[in-house]
Design a protein around this motif. Structure first.
Motif, PDB file in Angstrom:
ATOM      1  N   UNK A  70      11.125   0.070  -5.648  1.00  0.00           N
ATOM      2  CA  UNK A  70      10.871   1.495  -5.399  1.00  0.00           C
ATOM      3  C   UNK A  70      10.234   1.540  -4.019  1.00  0.00           C
ATOM      4  N   UNK A  71       9.605   2.604  -3.654  1.00  0.00           N
ATOM      5  CA  UNK A  71       9.237   2.764  -2.235  1.00  0.00           C
ATOM      6  C   UNK A  71       8.218   1.734  -1.756  1.00  0.00           C
ATOM      7  N   UNK A  72       7.539   1.051  -2.679  1.00  0.00           N
ATOM      8  CA  UNK A  72       6.543   0.066  -2.189  1.00  0.00           C
ATOM      9  C   UNK A  72       6.487  -1.210  -3.003  1.00  0.00           C
ATOM     10  N   UNK A  73       7.397  -1.375  -3.975  1.00  0.00           N
ATOM     11  CA  UNK A  73       7.395  -2.620  -4.756  1.00  0.00           C
ATOM     12  C   UNK A  73       8.455  -3.553  -4.172  1.00  0.00           C
TER      13      UNK A  73
ATOM     14  N   UNK B 287       0.836  -1.222   0.000  1.00  0.00           N
ATOM     15  CA  UNK B 287       0.000   0.000   0.000  1.00  0.00           C
ATOM     16  C   UNK B 287       0.863   1.261   0.000  1.00  0.00           C
ATOM     17  N   UNK B 288       1.959   1.196   0.776  1.00  0.00           N
ATOM     18  CA  UNK B 288       2.839   2.374   0.874  1.00  0.00           C
ATOM     19  C   UNK B 288       4.190   1.923   1.430  1.00  0.00           C
ATOM     20  N   UNK B 289       5.060   2.867   1.646  1.00  0.00           N
ATOM     21  CA  UNK B 289       6.427   2.531   2.084  1.00  0.00           C
ATOM     22  C   UNK B 289       6.417   1.833   3.440  1.00  0.00           C
ATOM     23  N   UNK B 290       5.601   2.338   4.351  1.00  0.00           N
ATOM     24  CA  UNK B 290       5.572   1.733   5.700  1.00  0.00           C
ATOM     25  C   UNK B 290       5.070   0.288   5.617  1.00  0.00           C
ATOM     26  N   UNK B 291       4.075   0.055   4.779  1.00  0.00           N
ATOM     27  CA  UNK B 291       3.570  -1.330   4.616  1.00  0.00           C
ATOM     28  C   UNK B 291       4.669  -2.233   4.073  1.00  0.00           C
ATOM     29  N   UNK B 292       5.432  -1.714   3.120  1.00  0.00           N
ATOM     30  CA  UNK B 292       6.531  -2.502   2.540  1.00  0.00           C
ATOM     31  C   UNK B 292       7.572  -2.818   3.613  1.00  0.00           C
ATOM     32  N   UNK B 293       7.931  -1.795   4.375  1.00  0.00           N
ATOM     33  CA  UNK B 293       8.959  -1.995   5.402  1.00  0.00           C
ATOM     34  C   UNK B 293       8.436  -2.875   6.535  1.00  0.00           C
ATOM     35  N   UNK B 294       7.157  -2.750   6.869  1.00  0.00           N
ATOM     36  CA  UNK B 294       6.592  -3.633   7.908  1.00  0.00           C
ATOM     37  C   UNK B 294       6.713  -5.090   7.481  1.00  0.00           C
ATOM     38  N   UNK B 295       6.405  -5.350   6.190  1.00  0.00           N
ATOM     39  CA  UNK B 295       6.544  -6.721   5.696  1.00  0.00           C
ATOM     40  C   UNK B 295       8.001  -7.179   5.807  1.00  0.00           C
TER      41      UNK B 295
END
Ligand code: H2B
Length: 111
Positions: free
Chosen positions: A71-74, A42-50
Motif C-alpha cells: 500500500x502507500x507505505x508498506x 513513515x509515509x509514501x515519500x519515505x517508501x519511495x525514497x527507500x
C-alpha cells in the motif's frame, strides 16, 4: 561482467542459515529460494525514497530485488537469483547493502 549468471553457485543450507544469522531483518521463504524483508515507512515519500535508493544500490550491484509496495507505505522486498532459481552469495550481499539504506519508519512499525 555480470555478477550473477547461470553458473553462479547456489548456497548450501548451512551457508544460507549462517548468512541469515547476520541478516536479522530478513526471512527465508518456505522453499528456501528467496529472502524477504518487509517494513512500514513513515509515509509514501519515505517508501519511495527507500525504493529509489535501493534501485541505485541494485544497479551498482548488477543484482536486482523484487519490490512490492503493498500500500502507500508498506514495502516488501524479495531477493533471489532468478538465473539459478535460488539463493547465491550475491543475494546476501545485496540484502546487507539494502539494510544500510536509511529508512524513515512509521512510528508504529516494528522494524
Ligand atoms: C545480465 C544481468 O547481469 C543479469 O540478467 C542479472 C540482472 N539482475 C539480476 N537480478 C537477480 N535478482 N537475479 C538475476 O538472475 C539477475 N540477473
Amino acid at each position: 561482467m555480470a555478477k550473477c549468471c547461470a553458473d553462479t553457485p547456489l548456497l548450501t543450507d548451512a551457508q544460507i542459515d549462517e548468512s541469515l544469522g547476520k541478516l536479522t531483518a530478513w526471512n527465508l521463504s518456505e522453499d528456501r529460494k528467496l529472502i524477504s524483508r518487509a517494513f512500514v515507512a513513515k509515509n509514501f515519500v519515505s517508501a519511495m525514497n527507500f525504493l529509489n535508493s535501493a534501485a541505485e544500490v541494485a544497479e551498482a550491484e548488477g543484482h536486482h530485488p523484487d519490490f512490492h509496495l503493498t500500500n502507500y507505505r508498506e514495502v516488501k522486498i524479495d531477493v533471489t537469483t532468478h538465473a539459478i532459481g535460488g539463493l547465491a552469495e550475491i543475494d546476501m550481499e545485496l540484502a546487507a547493502k539494502l539494510d544500510a539504506i536509511k529508512v524513515d519508519y512509521s512510528p508504529k512499525s516494528n522494524n
